[in-house]
Design a protein around this motif. Structure first.
Motif, mmCIF file in Angstrom:
data_model
loop_
_atom_site.group_PDB
_atom_site.id
_atom_site.type_symbol
_atom_site.label_atom_id
_atom_site.label_comp_id
_atom_site.label_asym_id
_atom_site.label_seq_id
_atom_site.Cartn_x
_atom_site.Cartn_y
_atom_site.Cartn_z
ATOM 1 N N ILE A 118 0.849 -1.185 0.000
ATOM 2 C CA ILE A 118 0.000 0.000 0.000
ATOM 3 C C ILE A 118 0.884 1.234 0.000
ATOM 4 N N ALA A 119 0.726 2.089 -1.014
ATOM 5 C CA ALA A 119 1.561 3.285 -1.161
ATOM 6 C C ALA A 119 0.881 4.538 -0.615
ATOM 7 N N VAL A 120 -0.446 4.608 -0.734
ATOM 8 C CA VAL A 120 -1.206 5.769 -0.264
ATOM 9 C C VAL A 120 -2.507 5.258 0.357
ATOM 10 N N VAL A 121 -2.811 5.723 1.577
ATOM 11 C CA VAL A 121 -4.040 5.286 2.237
ATOM 12 C C VAL A 121 -4.529 6.395 3.156
ATOM 13 N N ALA A 122 -5.853 6.622 3.144
ATOM 14 C CA ALA A 122 -6.415 7.741 3.900
ATOM 15 C C ALA A 122 -6.541 7.457 5.390
ATOM 16 N N ASN A 123 -6.811 6.200 5.754
ATOM 17 C CA ASN A 123 -7.130 5.900 7.156
ATOM 18 C C ASN A 123 -6.264 4.809 7.767
ATOM 19 N N GLY A 124 -4.991 4.786 7.436
ATOM 20 C CA GLY A 124 -4.130 3.764 8.003
ATOM 21 C C GLY A 124 -2.677 4.022 7.650
ATOM 22 N N PRO A 125 -1.824 3.044 7.943
ATOM 23 C CA PRO A 125 -0.402 3.198 7.632
ATOM 24 C C PRO A 125 -0.075 2.738 6.220
ATOM 25 N N ARG A 126 0.938 3.348 5.631
ATOM 26 C CA ARG A 126 1.457 2.836 4.369
ATOM 27 C C ARG A 126 2.210 1.533 4.666
ATOM 28 N N MET A 127 2.038 0.546 3.788
ATOM 29 C CA MET A 127 2.627 -0.781 4.011
ATOM 30 C C MET A 127 3.200 -1.269 2.685
ATOM 31 N N VAL A 128 4.384 -0.796 2.358
ATOM 32 C CA VAL A 128 4.946 -1.051 1.028
ATOM 33 C C VAL A 128 5.323 -2.517 0.815
ATOM 34 N N ASP A 129 5.562 -3.257 1.900
ATOM 35 C CA ASP A 129 5.961 -4.664 1.779
ATOM 36 C C ASP A 129 4.963 -5.578 2.478
ATOM 37 N N TYR A 130 3.695 -5.222 2.418
ATOM 38 C CA TYR A 130 2.652 -5.960 3.147
ATOM 39 C C TYR A 130 2.644 -7.445 2.785
ATOM 40 N N ALA A 131 2.579 -7.766 1.501
ATOM 41 C CA ALA A 131 2.477 -9.172 1.088
ATOM 42 C C ALA A 131 3.724 -9.952 1.483
ATOM 43 N N ASP A 132 4.906 -9.352 1.320
ATOM 44 C CA ASP A 132 6.154 -10.024 1.693
ATOM 45 C C ASP A 132 6.146 -10.380 3.175
ATOM 46 N N ARG A 133 5.761 -9.412 3.997
ATOM 47 C CA ARG A 133 5.782 -9.632 5.443
ATOM 48 C C ARG A 133 4.721 -10.640 5.872
ATOM 49 N N LEU A 134 3.564 -10.599 5.221
ATOM 50 C CA LEU A 134 2.511 -11.551 5.563
ATOM 51 C C LEU A 134 2.937 -12.974 5.192
ATOM 52 N N GLU A 135 3.520 -13.140 4.015
ATOM 53 C CA GLU A 135 3.978 -14.471 3.603
ATOM 54 C C GLU A 135 5.013 -15.021 4.578
ATOM 55 N N GLN A 136 5.929 -14.169 5.024
ATOM 56 C CA GLN A 136 6.955 -14.603 5.975
ATOM 57 C C GLN A 136 6.319 -15.000 7.304
ATOM 58 N N ARG A 137 5.352 -14.218 7.769
ATOM 59 C CA ARG A 137 4.708 -14.517 9.050
ATOM 60 C C ARG A 137 3.918 -15.821 8.973
ATOM 61 N N LEU A 138 3.280 -16.086 7.845
ATOM 62 C CA LEU A 138 2.530 -17.330 7.697
ATOM 63 C C LEU A 138 3.449 -18.540 7.739
ATOM 64 N N LEU A 139 4.609 -18.420 7.114
ATOM 65 C CA LEU A 139 5.587 -19.511 7.167
ATOM 66 C C LEU A 139 5.998 -19.783 8.610
ATOM 67 N N GLU A 140 6.162 -18.718 9.399
ATOM 68 C CA GLU A 140 6.530 -18.882 10.814
ATOM 69 C C GLU A 140 5.426 -19.591 11.588
ATOM 70 N N LEU A 141 4.196 -19.437 11.135
ATOM 71 C CA LEU A 141 3.055 -20.094 11.786
ATOM 72 C C LEU A 141 2.801 -21.498 11.245
ATOM 73 N N GLY A 142 3.668 -21.952 10.345
ATOM 74 C CA GLY A 142 3.542 -23.303 9.802
ATOM 75 C C GLY A 142 2.537 -23.434 8.684
#
Length: 392
Positions: A118-142
């Motif tokens: 996410i590069a621009v958002v009105a009601n939250g944080p910008r999350m330029v590497d959202y998918a990368d971080r989510l994929e990594q966290r899911l791997l940590e959860l098995g």
């Protein structure tokens, strides 16, 4: 894959993330919500910043064209958003006993070039590497991914996909239709000549709801979304949104207050109904005759709409009202306080229109049959899952 991996649709909102199991019916080539679902509020996650303030939009837009520099608070809040999504997916995995997943995600905001952040958002944080971080966290959860997250989509586009592919979808049996979904914001979707047409692809001749100014001079989204209805009532009633939330006074309750004669509630729906009717009328006119300057724009620098387009002459077979706005249209009080007056005003606008020819006026004469309420309360999540399935 479709027999083993768990297909998940994610609706990432401003306050929470909603995850649903999506089931594909191979015989009918349709999709339905499964039994498993999980909702995670961002407030539940450790590290959540309750008074988080987004970076000013002008700064976000400027950095989007150069290099994005998330603040420390954005990074912290982004970690919370990722963790909430990961926990929701993990909950579905535990409910179904499946550890291999295929995920589709809808999120608000303008996406990064890769479409995975996410590069621009009105009601939250910008999350330029959202998918990368989510994929990594899911791997940590098995949890294993049947395929990488293809991209982050928009809830508006996913509402259209959901209506087009779900067994109960109202786009399925028609060639030309418009969808207006109302929740925290507004979702616009459209189908023309039997194909889904995103508003991004139609932006040269049809504007999104949030881009247009209401009669009060504010974004139409602020008086047609469910959160906008509550905000409008708060202004008339002299209350804060926090007070209304604590008292659990939402649009369904406000329609009840209007039915009982409360002045602030009545004034609220006078504003809301007028703008809803004008919006639906604008959609009808713009499709059939091209843009007629029925609304101004929030951004005065928005490029002018092309008054001509290749779809002129068409009519919508159905106008669909969805999400929580659909709930309001379908509610016992809402039918009388919202649906009935909106359709009456819309009928009058159409039949007295200086733009529409006689045959088009005749087409829309039974406006009550044209305007339909969607039963797909979770259309964005369903559409996200369908998109992941089709993109695999």
């Amino acid at each position: 894959m479709e027999n083993q991996a768990l297909l998940i649709g994610i609706d990432g909102g401003a306050t929470k993330v909603s995850a649903w199991e999506i089931v594909y019916d191979k015989q009918q080539s349709t999709f339905v919500l499964g039994a498993a679902n999980a909702v995670k509020s961002y407030r539940e996650i450790e590290g959540f910043i309750p008074d988080f303030k987004p970076v000013e939009l002008t700064v976000q837009l400027n950095e989007r064209t150069a290099e994005i520099h998330p603040t420390s608070e954005e990074k912290q809040q982004a970690a919370v958003y990722v963790e909430a999504c990961a926990q929701a997916i993990h909950a579905l995995s535990q409910q179904t006993g499946k550890t291999e997943v295929l995920i589709g995600i809808g999120m608000p905001g303008l996406k990064t070039e890769s479409k995975r952040g996410i590069a621009v958002v009105a009601n939250g944080p910008r999350m330029v590497d959202y998918a990368d971080r989510l994929e990594q966290r899911l791997l940590e959860l098995g949890i294993q991914l049947a395929a990488p997250i293809a991209h982050l989509g928009s809830d508006a586009d996913y509402c259209g996909i959901g209506e087009n592919y779900a067994q109960e979808g109202l786009f399925r049996s028609v060639s030309n239709a418009y969808y207006l979904g109302g929740g925290t914001g507004v979702a616009d979707a459209m189908k023309l000549d039997g194909k889904l047409v995103t508003f991004d692809n139609a932006k040269e001749w049809m504007a999104k709801t949030w881009e247009m100014k209401s009669a009060e001079g504010i974004s139409l989204e602020l008086v047609t979304s469910v959160s906008g209805i509550q905000r409008t009532y708060a202004g008339f009633a002299g209350k804060t949104l926090e007070e209304l939330n604590e008292a659990e006074i939402y649009p369904l309750q406000i329609s009840g207050l209007a039915k009982n004669g409360e002045e602030a509630a009545i004034r609220t729906f006078e504003v809301v109904n007028q703008n809803l009717a004008r919006l639906l009328y604008e959609r009808i006119v713009t499709l059939n005759q091209g843009w007629k300057d029925l609304f101004g724009f929030v951004n005065p620098n928005r490029p002018a709409l092309n008054p001509e387009h290749p779809n002129e002459g068409k009519v919508f077979e159905v106008l669909i009202i969805g999400q929580r706005l659909g709930d309001l249209f379908d509610d016992e009080n809402g039918k009388e306080i919202v649906r009935k007056p909106v359709l009456a005003q819309l009928h009058e606008l159409i039949q007295n229109s200086e733009f529409l020819p006689a045959d088009v006026k005749k087409h829309y004469k039974d406006i009550d049959a044209v305007v339909q309420v969607s039963k797909l309360r979770e259309a964005p999540a369903l559409g996200a899952g369908v998109d992941a399935f089709l993109a695999r």
